[in-house]
Design an enzyme around this catalytic site. Structure first.
Site, PDB file in Angstrom:
ATOM      1  N   ARG A   1       0.304   3.642  -3.240  1.00  0.00           N
ATOM      2  CA  ARG A   1      -0.281   4.969  -3.042  1.00  0.00           C
ATOM      3  C   ARG A   1       0.520   6.031  -3.784  1.00  0.00           C
ATOM      4  O   ARG A   1      -0.039   6.865  -4.495  1.00  0.00           O
ATOM      5  CB  ARG A   1      -0.348   5.282  -1.552  1.00  0.00           C
ATOM      6  CG  ARG A   1      -0.979   6.640  -1.238  1.00  0.00           C
ATOM      7  CD  ARG A   1      -0.976   6.920   0.250  1.00  0.00           C
ATOM      8  NE  ARG A   1      -1.913   6.031   0.953  1.00  0.00           N
ATOM      9  CZ  ARG A   1      -1.535   4.987   1.675  1.00  0.00           C
ATOM     10  NH1 ARG A   1      -0.249   4.678   1.772  1.00  0.00           N
ATOM     11  NH2 ARG A   1      -2.427   4.234   2.292  1.00  0.00           N
TER      12      ARG A   1
ATOM     13  N   ASN B   1      -0.798   7.979  -7.472  1.00  0.00           N
ATOM     14  CA  ASN B   1      -0.963   9.432  -7.595  1.00  0.00           C
ATOM     15  C   ASN B   1      -0.043  10.023  -8.657  1.00  0.00           C
ATOM     16  O   ASN B   1      -0.459  10.884  -9.446  1.00  0.00           O
ATOM     17  CB  ASN B   1      -0.698  10.092  -6.242  1.00  0.00           C
ATOM     18  CG  ASN B   1      -1.869   9.978  -5.293  1.00  0.00           C
ATOM     19  OD1 ASN B   1      -2.817  10.763  -5.337  1.00  0.00           O
ATOM     20  ND2 ASN B   1      -1.829   8.987  -4.422  1.00  0.00           N
TER      21      ASN B   1
ATOM     22  N   SER C   1       0.824  -1.209   0.000  1.00  0.00           N
ATOM     23  CA  SER C   1       0.000   0.000   0.000  1.00  0.00           C
ATOM     24  C   SER C   1       0.858   1.259   0.000  1.00  0.00           C
ATOM     25  O   SER C   1       0.501   2.267  -0.625  1.00  0.00           O
ATOM     26  CB  SER C   1      -0.936   0.007   1.213  1.00  0.00           C
ATOM     27  OG  SER C   1      -0.203   0.049   2.425  1.00  0.00           O
TER      28      SER C   1
END
Length: 278
Positions: free
Chosen positions: A211, A215, A207
């Site tokens: 993440r 983005n 994660s």
């Protein structure tokens, strides 16, 4: 923002070809999957190291020019950054922070610099390589290491190594192994506890990398789509290219530094959890 150009082809690329080309990496072999650790993306490796060197020089210059008197703008900005990281590490990690706080500062500066490469014009390097006759030798080149899942997961694995190191250092090897089998439901559920703890370590690592990658990858795609507006031979295309590019670049400044801050904070949180028992 530069407009799409012909990348050594006989005709101008279609929007799909243009985006696909810019999402390719200079690698040792063809990559069939999003993440494949047998593939070496040379552009990701190069720019990751380059930004690490730049960040180290940046902090070295700040330390070298530091004075006890009235600080200049550069020193004041660095002092604010260091103070911010120190305050965050103090509130999260309870224990010796002599290495952890500098590591968090390094993570923030490094990730922020790698993210900031997204502000370079999307066609800058392909135009340069074509101009100097290296278009065929370097057909692909992606400049943002954090838009490559291999890169972000590599950093996440480094954070995982720190988590494991401090877990063993604080609790001892025996204490950490006991925690793997005994927490959180007691030693009588050892197999389930071990599976749960392994999943927790894996989830944190994946994660953390996903993440940042998600983005930055999305931001890179938007820059490519905006660049395509510049290829439209209409007033709307040119005006839309300038306005949309300017607005997204301004908004992306927030994303670049926010993602670096989040990555740093999660690094501190995960290392802080390693200092605590279940």
């Amino acid at each position: 923002m530069a407009t799409p150009i012909e990348h050594g082809a006989a005709h101008a690329p279609t929007p799909s070809e243009y985006i696909t080309h810019h999402l390719g990496h200079l690698s040792n072999k063809h990559q069939d999957f999003v993440v494949d650790f047998s593939v070496f993306n040379y552009d990701t490796i190069f720019w990751s190291i380059a930004m690490g060197v730049v960040g180290s020089l940046f902090m070295w210059m700040a330390a070298r020019k530091a004075t006890s008197g009235v600080p200049g703008r550069f020193q004041a900005a660095v002092e604010l950054l260091v103070e911010m990281v120190e305050d965050q590490s103090k509130s999260i990690v309870h224990g010796d922070r002599s290495f952890i706080a500098p590591a968090a500062l390094t993570v923030f500066v490094w990730v922020a610099l790698m993210n900031s490469l997204d502000f370079l014009p999307v066609d800058m390097f392909s135009s340069f390589f074509n101009a100097v006759g290296l278009g065929e030798a370097i057909p692909y080149h992606r400049v943002v290491p954090t838009a490559d899942l291999n890169g972000t997961l590599g950093i996440s694995l480094g954070v995982l190594a720190l988590m494991l190191y401090y877990s063993v250092k604080i609790k001892g090897l025996g204490g950490w192994i006991h925690e793997l089998f005994a927490a959180p439901f007691g030693i009588w559920m050892a197999p389930f506890n071990l599976l749960l703890n392994i999943i927790e370590y894996a989830a944190k690592t994946v994660s953390l990398g996903m993440r940042l990658f998600g983005n930055m990858y999305a931001g890179e795609l938007l820059f490519l789509l905006i660049a395509l507006l510049g290829s439209m031979a209409t007033v709307f295309g040119v005006v839309g290219h300038i306005i949309a590019g300017s607005i997204w670049a301004i908004f992306h400044i927030l994303i670049v530094f926010l993602q670096a801050f989040i990555f740093m904070m999660l690094t501190l949180v995960y290392i802080g959890q390693a200092h605590e028992g279940h």
